[in-house]
Write a protein that holds these residues in place. Structure first.
Motif, PDB file in Angstrom:
ATOM      1  N   GLU A  53      42.824  20.346  84.034  1.00 29.08           N
ATOM      2  CA  GLU A  53      43.556  19.103  84.250  1.00 29.08           C
ATOM      3  C   GLU A  53      42.699  18.002  84.877  1.00 29.08           C
ATOM      4  OE1 GLU A  53      46.809  20.482  86.652  1.00 29.08           O
ATOM      5  OE2 GLU A  53      48.012  21.040  84.909  1.00 29.08           O
ATOM      6  N   LEU A  54      41.469  18.327  85.261  1.00 27.68           N
ATOM      7  CA  LEU A  54      40.589  17.309  85.832  1.00 27.68           C
ATOM      8  C   LEU A  54      40.270  16.251  84.780  1.00 27.68           C
ATOM      9  CD1 LEU A  54      37.997  19.541  87.731  1.00 27.68           C
ATOM     10  CD2 LEU A  54      39.701  18.031  88.776  1.00 27.68           C
ATOM     11  N   PRO A  55      40.026  15.003  85.197  1.00 29.47           N
ATOM     12  CA  PRO A  55      39.572  13.989  84.229  1.00 29.47           C
ATOM     13  C   PRO A  55      38.290  14.473  83.534  1.00 29.47           C
ATOM     14  CG  PRO A  55      40.137  12.973  86.321  1.00 29.47           C
ATOM     15  CD  PRO A  55      40.180  14.456  86.544  1.00 29.47           C
ATOM     16  N   ASP A  56      38.075  14.019  82.311  1.00 31.75           N
ATOM     17  CA  ASP A  56      36.975  14.526  81.482  1.00 31.75           C
ATOM     18  C   ASP A  56      35.623  14.533  82.190  1.00 31.75           C
ATOM     19  OD1 ASP A  56      38.720  14.970  79.377  1.00 31.75           O
ATOM     20  OD2 ASP A  56      38.314  13.049  78.436  1.00 31.75           O
ATOM     21  N   GLY A  57      35.236  13.426  82.795  1.00 30.34           N
ATOM     22  CA  GLY A  57      33.937  13.351  83.458  1.00 30.34           C
ATOM     23  C   GLY A  57      33.816  14.331  84.598  1.00 30.34           C
ATOM     24  N   TYR A  58      34.829  14.399  85.447  1.00 33.35           N
ATOM     25  CA  TYR A  58      34.832  15.340  86.564  1.00 33.35           C
ATOM     26  C   TYR A  58      34.716  16.767  86.045  1.00 33.35           C
ATOM     27  CZ  TYR A  58      36.964  11.683  89.608  1.00 33.35           C
ATOM     28  OH  TYR A  58      37.258  10.571  90.334  1.00 33.35           O
ATOM     29  N   ARG A  59      35.572  17.083  85.050  1.00 29.78           N
ATOM     30  CA  ARG A  59      35.635  18.442  84.519  1.00 29.78           C
ATOM     31  C   ARG A  59      34.303  18.860  83.890  1.00 29.78           C
ATOM     32  NH1 ARG A  59      39.377  17.573  81.237  1.00 29.78           N
ATOM     33  NH2 ARG A  59      38.070  17.393  79.398  1.00 29.78           N
ATOM     34  N   THR A  60      33.692  17.954  83.162  1.00 21.44           N
ATOM     35  CA  THR A  60      32.434  18.271  82.493  1.00 21.44           C
ATOM     36  C   THR A  60      31.350  18.600  83.510  1.00 21.44           C
ATOM     37  OG1 THR A  60      33.034  16.856  80.642  1.00 21.44           O
ATOM     38  CG2 THR A  60      30.706  17.413  80.874  1.00 21.44           C
ATOM     39  N   VAL A  61      31.186  17.745  84.487  1.00 21.57           N
ATOM     40  CA  VAL A  61      30.159  17.978  85.511  1.00 21.57           C
ATOM     41  C   VAL A  61      30.501  19.231  86.321  1.00 21.57           C
ATOM     42  CG1 VAL A  61      29.098  17.054  87.619  1.00 21.57           C
ATOM     43  CG2 VAL A  61      29.419  15.568  85.629  1.00 21.57           C
ATOM     44  N   PHE A  62      31.761  19.392  86.689  1.00 18.23           N
ATOM     45  CA  PHE A  62      32.177  20.569  87.458  1.00 18.23           C
ATOM     46  C   PHE A  62      31.853  21.852  86.698  1.00 18.23           C
ATOM     47  CE2 PHE A  62      35.198  23.784  88.872  1.00 18.23           C
ATOM     48  CZ  PHE A  62      35.077  23.701  90.259  1.00 18.23           C
ATOM     49  N   ASN A  63      32.206  21.905  85.420  1.00 24.00           N
ATOM     50  CA  ASN A  63      31.929  23.089  84.604  1.00 24.00           C
ATOM     51  C   ASN A  63      30.435  23.380  84.516  1.00 24.00           C
ATOM     52  OD1 ASN A  63      34.481  24.143  83.727  1.00 24.00           O
ATOM     53  ND2 ASN A  63      34.708  22.344  82.446  1.00 24.00           N
ATOM     54  N   LEU A  64      29.643  22.347  84.262  1.00 20.85           N
ATOM     55  CA  LEU A  64      28.198  22.547  84.132  1.00 20.85           C
ATOM     56  C   LEU A  64      27.593  23.033  85.442  1.00 20.85           C
ATOM     57  CD1 LEU A  64      27.296  19.439  81.963  1.00 20.85           C
ATOM     58  CD2 LEU A  64      27.075  21.846  81.280  1.00 20.85           C
ATOM     59  N   TYR A  65      28.056  22.480  86.548  1.00 18.41           N
ATOM     60  CA  TYR A  65      27.488  22.843  87.846  1.00 18.41           C
ATOM     61  C   TYR A  65      27.941  24.241  88.294  1.00 18.41           C
ATOM     62  CZ  TYR A  65      25.827  22.254  92.631  1.00 18.41           C
ATOM     63  OH  TYR A  65      25.172  22.405  93.826  1.00 18.41           O
ATOM     64  N   VAL A  66      29.232  24.502  88.193  1.00 21.14           N
ATOM     65  CA  VAL A  66      29.791  25.750  88.718  1.00 21.14           C
ATOM     66  C   VAL A  66      29.620  26.917  87.748  1.00 21.14           C
ATOM     67  CG1 VAL A  66      31.930  26.894  89.467  1.00 21.14           C
ATOM     68  CG2 VAL A  66      31.432  24.570  90.223  1.00 21.14           C
ATOM     69  N   PHE A  67      29.997  26.712  86.488  1.00 17.70           N
ATOM     70  CA  PHE A  67      30.021  27.831  85.546  1.00 17.70           C
ATOM     71  C   PHE A  67      28.719  28.025  84.784  1.00 17.70           C
ATOM     72  CE2 PHE A  67      34.514  26.572  85.980  1.00 17.70           C
ATOM     73  CZ  PHE A  67      35.010  27.765  86.487  1.00 17.70           C
ATOM     74  N   GLU A  68      27.990  26.948  84.551  1.00 13.12           N
ATOM     75  CA  GLU A  68      26.727  27.062  83.814  1.00 13.12           C
ATOM     76  C   GLU A  68      25.530  27.064  84.752  1.00 13.12           C
ATOM     77  OE1 GLU A  68      27.317  27.796  80.763  1.00 13.12           O
ATOM     78  OE2 GLU A  68      29.400  27.118  80.836  1.00 13.12           O
TER      79      GLU A  68
END
Length: 187
Positions: A124-139
Motif C-alpha cells: 500500500e506504500l506509494p510507488d516510489g517509497y515501495r520501490t526503494v523500500f523493497n530494493l533496500y530491505v528485500f534485495e
C-alpha cells in the motif's frame, strides 16, 4: 526434479522441466511482483512476460549450487517490475529533508503482526517509497545501487526509504491500535 535438473532440462527446452520451474517458482515470483507493483493483475502480466524471458534466456544461466536458479529468476522478476514502473512513470521520487525523528525505528512493534498484514502494508506504500523500500530491505541494495538502478541520486533513495519507514510505522501503529480497540470491546 531438483533445481539442477530443472535448469538443465529448461536449457534443453524440455517442457516437463519448464512446467516444474513454473510450478515451483511462479507463486514466489508473483509475490515479488505484487510487492513492487502493488497490483496482482499487473504483477501477473509481468510474471507472464518474465517466464517468456526466462525460457528464452536459459543459455545465460550458470548453475552455482542450490538456490542459484531461484536467485536468477528472482532478479529477472525484480528487474521486470522496475522496468514496468519506469515505463509507466509510476515511480515518483521526491527529495525530503530528513530530521532525526524521521528515522525512528522500533522493530519490537512487529511482534504479533501477521506477515500477511505486513505484506499488505508494504504493497500500500506509494510507488516510489515501495520501490526503494523493497530494493533496500528485500534485495539488500545500498542507496548508491538503488540510485544507479532508478537513475536518481543517493539522497533521494535515502529519503524515500526513511519516508517509507515512517509511513509503515504509522500503518503499524494504526493496526495495533485497531487490534487493541477490538480486544477491549470483546471484554
Amino acid at each position: 526434479m531438483n533445481e539442477k535438473d530443472i535448469a538443465e532440462g529448461c536449457l534443453k527446452g524440455n517442457n516437463n522441466a519448464r512446467k516444474q520451474l513454473y510450478t515451483e517458482y511462479s507463486g514466489k515470483l508473483l509475490a515479488i511482483g505484487i510487492r513492487y507493483l502493488s497490483n496482482r493483475e499487473t504483477a501477473e502480466d509481468v510474471l507472464h512476460d518474465v517466464f517468456i524471458h526466462i525460457f528464452n534466456s536459459f543459455d545465460k544461466f550458470k548453475y552455482r549450487g542450490t538456490g542459484s536458479l531461484f536467485a536468477w529468476v528472482s532478479k529477472i522478476m525484480v528487474n521486470a517490475s522496475l522496468e514496468y514502473l519506469r515505463k509507466n512513470d509510476r515511480v515518483e521520487l521526491t527529495e525530503f529533508n530528513l530530521t532525526d525523528n524521521d528515522t525512528a525505528d522500533d522493530e519490537s512493534m512487529l511482534d504479533g503482526i501477521p506477515q500477511k498484514e505486513l505484506f499488505k502494508m508494504v504493497t500500500e506504500l506509494p510507488d516510489g517509497y515501495r520501490t526503494v523500500f523493497n530494493l533496500y530491505v528485500f534485495e539488500d541494495k545500498s542507496h548508491k545501487e538503488i540510485a544507479d538502478l532508478l537513475g536518481i541520486n543517493e539522497k533521494s533513495s535515502s529519503s524515500q526509504f526513511f519516508r517509507a519507514k515512517k509511513l509503515l510505522k504509522k500503518k503499524i501503529n494504526d493496526y495495533l491500535q485497531k487490534v487493541t480497540n477490538n480486544e477491549q470491546r470483546q471484554r
